[in-house]
Design a protein around this motif. Structure first.
Motif, PDB file in Angstrom:
ATOM      1  N   PRO A   9      27.763  48.876  38.140  1.00  0.00           N
ATOM      2  CA  PRO A   9      29.062  49.331  37.344  1.00  0.00           C
ATOM      3  C   PRO A   9      30.462  48.862  37.622  1.00  0.00           C
ATOM      4  O   PRO A   9      31.472  48.422  36.385  1.00  0.00           O
ATOM      5  CB  PRO A   9      29.108  51.284  36.295  1.00  0.00           C
ATOM      6  CG  PRO A   9      27.955  51.353  37.497  1.00  0.00           C
ATOM      7  CD  PRO A   9      27.601  49.981  38.721  1.00  0.00           C
ATOM      8  N   VAL A  10      30.748  49.197  39.109  1.00  0.00           N
ATOM      9  CA  VAL A  10      32.450  48.965  39.167  1.00  0.00           C
ATOM     10  C   VAL A  10      32.607  47.495  39.527  1.00  0.00           C
ATOM     11  O   VAL A  10      31.263  47.312  39.885  1.00  0.00           O
ATOM     12  CB  VAL A  10      32.316  49.576  40.313  1.00  0.00           C
ATOM     13  CG1 VAL A  10      33.733  49.211  40.620  1.00  0.00           C
ATOM     14  CG2 VAL A  10      32.565  50.916  39.900  1.00  0.00           C
ATOM     15  N   THR A  11      32.941  47.003  38.010  1.00  0.00           N
ATOM     16  CA  THR A  11      33.484  45.251  38.556  1.00  0.00           C
ATOM     17  C   THR A  11      34.472  45.226  39.119  1.00  0.00           C
ATOM     18  O   THR A  11      35.000  46.026  39.689  1.00  0.00           O
ATOM     19  CB  THR A  11      33.109  43.834  37.909  1.00  0.00           C
ATOM     20  OG1 THR A  11      33.754  44.834  36.834  1.00  0.00           O
ATOM     21  CG2 THR A  11      31.660  44.706  36.767  1.00  0.00           C
ATOM     22  N   ASN A  12      35.220  43.255  40.047  1.00  0.00           N
ATOM     23  CA  ASN A  12      36.056  43.664  40.278  1.00  0.00           C
ATOM     24  C   ASN A  12      37.520  43.643  39.497  1.00  0.00           C
ATOM     25  O   ASN A  12      38.783  43.694  39.397  1.00  0.00           O
ATOM     26  CB  ASN A  12      36.256  41.541  40.752  1.00  0.00           C
ATOM     27  CG  ASN A  12      35.077  41.484  41.724  1.00  0.00           C
ATOM     28  OD1 ASN A  12      35.136  42.790  42.888  1.00  0.00           O
ATOM     29  ND2 ASN A  12      35.541  40.384  41.765  1.00  0.00           N
ATOM     30  N   VAL A  13      37.196  43.800  37.931  1.00  0.00           N
ATOM     31  CA  VAL A  13      38.295  43.861  37.053  1.00  0.00           C
ATOM     32  C   VAL A  13      38.322  44.928  36.620  1.00  0.00           C
ATOM     33  O   VAL A  13      39.540  45.330  36.504  1.00  0.00           O
ATOM     34  CB  VAL A  13      37.310  42.852  35.695  1.00  0.00           C
ATOM     35  CG1 VAL A  13      38.092  43.288  34.765  1.00  0.00           C
ATOM     36  CG2 VAL A  13      37.768  41.401  36.001  1.00  0.00           C
ATOM     37  N   THR A  14      37.129  45.980  36.960  1.00  0.00           N
ATOM     38  CA  THR A  14      37.379  46.985  36.981  1.00  0.00           C
ATOM     39  C   THR A  14      37.746  47.799  37.465  1.00  0.00           C
ATOM     40  O   THR A  14      39.186  48.565  37.528  1.00  0.00           O
ATOM     41  CB  THR A  14      36.245  48.011  36.431  1.00  0.00           C
ATOM     42  OG1 THR A  14      35.217  47.304  35.694  1.00  0.00           O
ATOM     43  CG2 THR A  14      35.808  49.667  36.277  1.00  0.00           C
ATOM     44  N   LEU A  15      37.861  46.736  39.119  1.00  0.00           N
ATOM     45  CA  LEU A  15      38.515  47.252  40.489  1.00  0.00           C
ATOM     46  C   LEU A  15      39.945  47.066  39.691  1.00  0.00           C
ATOM     47  O   LEU A  15      41.164  48.358  40.749  1.00  0.00           O
ATOM     48  CB  LEU A  15      37.618  46.990  41.495  1.00  0.00           C
ATOM     49  CG  LEU A  15      38.430  47.885  42.911  1.00  0.00           C
ATOM     50  CD1 LEU A  15      38.438  49.365  42.791  1.00  0.00           C
ATOM     51  CD2 LEU A  15      38.022  46.648  44.001  1.00  0.00           C
ATOM     52  N   ALA A  16      40.608  46.318  39.820  1.00  0.00           N
ATOM     53  CA  ALA A  16      42.026  46.148  39.620  1.00  0.00           C
ATOM     54  C   ALA A  16      42.944  46.592  38.499  1.00  0.00           C
ATOM     55  O   ALA A  16      44.042  46.965  38.972  1.00  0.00           O
ATOM     56  CB  ALA A  16      42.036  44.419  39.259  1.00  0.00           C
ATOM     57  N   VAL A  76      41.852  49.521  37.365  1.00  0.00           N
ATOM     58  CA  VAL A  76      42.006  51.138  37.966  1.00  0.00           C
ATOM     59  C   VAL A  76      43.075  50.746  39.183  1.00  0.00           C
ATOM     60  O   VAL A  76      44.218  52.176  39.392  1.00  0.00           O
ATOM     61  CB  VAL A  76      40.756  50.940  38.510  1.00  0.00           C
ATOM     62  CG1 VAL A  76      41.152  52.772  39.094  1.00  0.00           C
ATOM     63  CG2 VAL A  76      39.887  51.651  37.240  1.00  0.00           C
ATOM     64  N   ILE A  77      43.494  49.907  39.388  1.00  0.00           N
ATOM     65  CA  ILE A  77      44.894  49.807  40.880  1.00  0.00           C
ATOM     66  C   ILE A  77      45.831  49.902  40.177  1.00  0.00           C
ATOM     67  O   ILE A  77      47.369  50.367  40.341  1.00  0.00           O
ATOM     68  CB  ILE A  77      44.143  48.879  42.021  1.00  0.00           C
ATOM     69  CG1 ILE A  77      43.088  49.601  42.638  1.00  0.00           C
ATOM     70  CG2 ILE A  77      45.282  48.564  42.697  1.00  0.00           C
ATOM     71  CD1 ILE A  77      42.931  49.169  43.820  1.00  0.00           C
ATOM     72  N   ALA A  78      46.080  48.925  39.188  1.00  0.00           N
ATOM     73  CA  ALA A  78      46.772  47.683  38.688  1.00  0.00           C
ATOM     74  C   ALA A  78      47.845  48.679  37.242  1.00  0.00           C
ATOM     75  O   ALA A  78      49.052  48.707  37.437  1.00  0.00           O
ATOM     76  CB  ALA A  78      46.872  46.804  37.969  1.00  0.00           C
ATOM     77  N   VAL A  79      47.025  49.244  36.866  1.00  0.00           N
ATOM     78  CA  VAL A  79      47.330  50.101  35.568  1.00  0.00           C
ATOM     79  C   VAL A  79      48.599  50.833  36.091  1.00  0.00           C
ATOM     80  O   VAL A  79      49.400  51.597  35.473  1.00  0.00           O
ATOM     81  CB  VAL A  79      45.794  50.613  34.771  1.00  0.00           C
ATOM     82  CG1 VAL A  79      46.774  51.587  33.856  1.00  0.00           C
ATOM     83  CG2 VAL A  79      45.864  49.025  33.848  1.00  0.00           C
ATOM     84  N   PRO A  80      48.369  52.778  36.361  1.00  0.00           N
ATOM     85  CA  PRO A  80      49.216  53.498  37.544  1.00  0.00           C
ATOM     86  C   PRO A  80      49.627  52.649  38.185  1.00  0.00           C
ATOM     87  O   PRO A  80      51.329  53.565  38.252  1.00  0.00           O
ATOM     88  CB  PRO A  80      47.658  53.511  38.414  1.00  0.00           C
ATOM     89  CG  PRO A  80      46.602  53.827  38.393  1.00  0.00           C
ATOM     90  CD  PRO A  80      47.079  52.113  37.716  1.00  0.00           C
ATOM     91  N   LEU A  81      49.906  51.815  38.754  1.00  0.00           N
ATOM     92  CA  LEU A  81      51.245  50.757  39.130  1.00  0.00           C
ATOM     93  C   LEU A  81      51.630  50.365  39.002  1.00  0.00           C
ATOM     94  O   LEU A  81      53.208  50.674  39.120  1.00  0.00           O
ATOM     95  CB  LEU A  81      50.577  49.267  40.683  1.00  0.00           C
ATOM     96  CG  LEU A  81      49.981  50.383  41.868  1.00  0.00           C
ATOM     97  CD1 LEU A  81      49.212  48.941  42.206  1.00  0.00           C
ATOM     98  CD2 LEU A  81      50.725  51.185  43.011  1.00  0.00           C
TER      99      LEU A  81
END
Length: 155
Positions: free
Chosen positions: A81-88, A90-95
């Motif tokens: 369920p964790v794709t590269n888009v999901t990971l990006a 999750v990392i980019a929005v809080p930053l």
């Protein structure tokens, strides 16, 4: 059609791997491109017969199940369920949100901003000569002066 096992030269108890091996050997032996032109038609017929025999046997073995540890089984596993888009995301929005928050709350960030006056009025470089400074466009000047300076207007 004749017996596919006889065409491929294998026994009825042959495994799918043996069927594939026999098919490849017969294809190399009877491929039409390997024959002279006057014998090519007969080779094509034999080649088609071999292909049909192999396809009928592979359809018969379609229900054959493999061990779960095989490579073919891995294609049927559920995708992660964790794709590269999901990971990006999750990392980019809080930053990005942290950067916006810091820019709006920190006085030092406001001082160092390169657009203190907003987008419409860019900062002026104090080291430029007068003729190098950015000037307002003519239509902006005309709108400030009013209708009297418009081209085509009568004074």
């Amino acid at each position: 059609m004749s017996d596919p096992y006889k065409v491929l030269g294998i026994e009825p108890s042959a495994s799918p791997q043996e069927v594939k091996r026999a098919y490849r050997a017969k294809c190399l032996q009877h491929h039409p491109d390997l024959f002279p032109t006057f014998r090519r038609a007969a080779a094509e017929r034999k080649f088609q017969e071999i292909s049909q025999a192999c396809s009928s046997l592979t359809k018969a073995h379609a229900g054959f199940t493999r061990k779960p540890s095989s490579r073919a089984y891995s294609a049927y596993k559920k995708a992660s369920p964790v794709t590269n888009v999901t990971l990006a995301f999750v990392i980019a929005v809080p930053l990005a949100l942290t950067g916006v928050w810091l820019a709006t709350t920190s006085d030092k960030m406001k001082e160092q901003s390169w657009r203190k006056n907003g987008l419409m009025y860019p900062p002026v470089n104090p080291w430029l000569r007068e003729d190098q400074l950015a000037t307002q466009s003519d239509h902006f000047k005309r709108s400030k002066d009013g209708a009297a300076s418009r081209p085509g207007s009568q004074e």
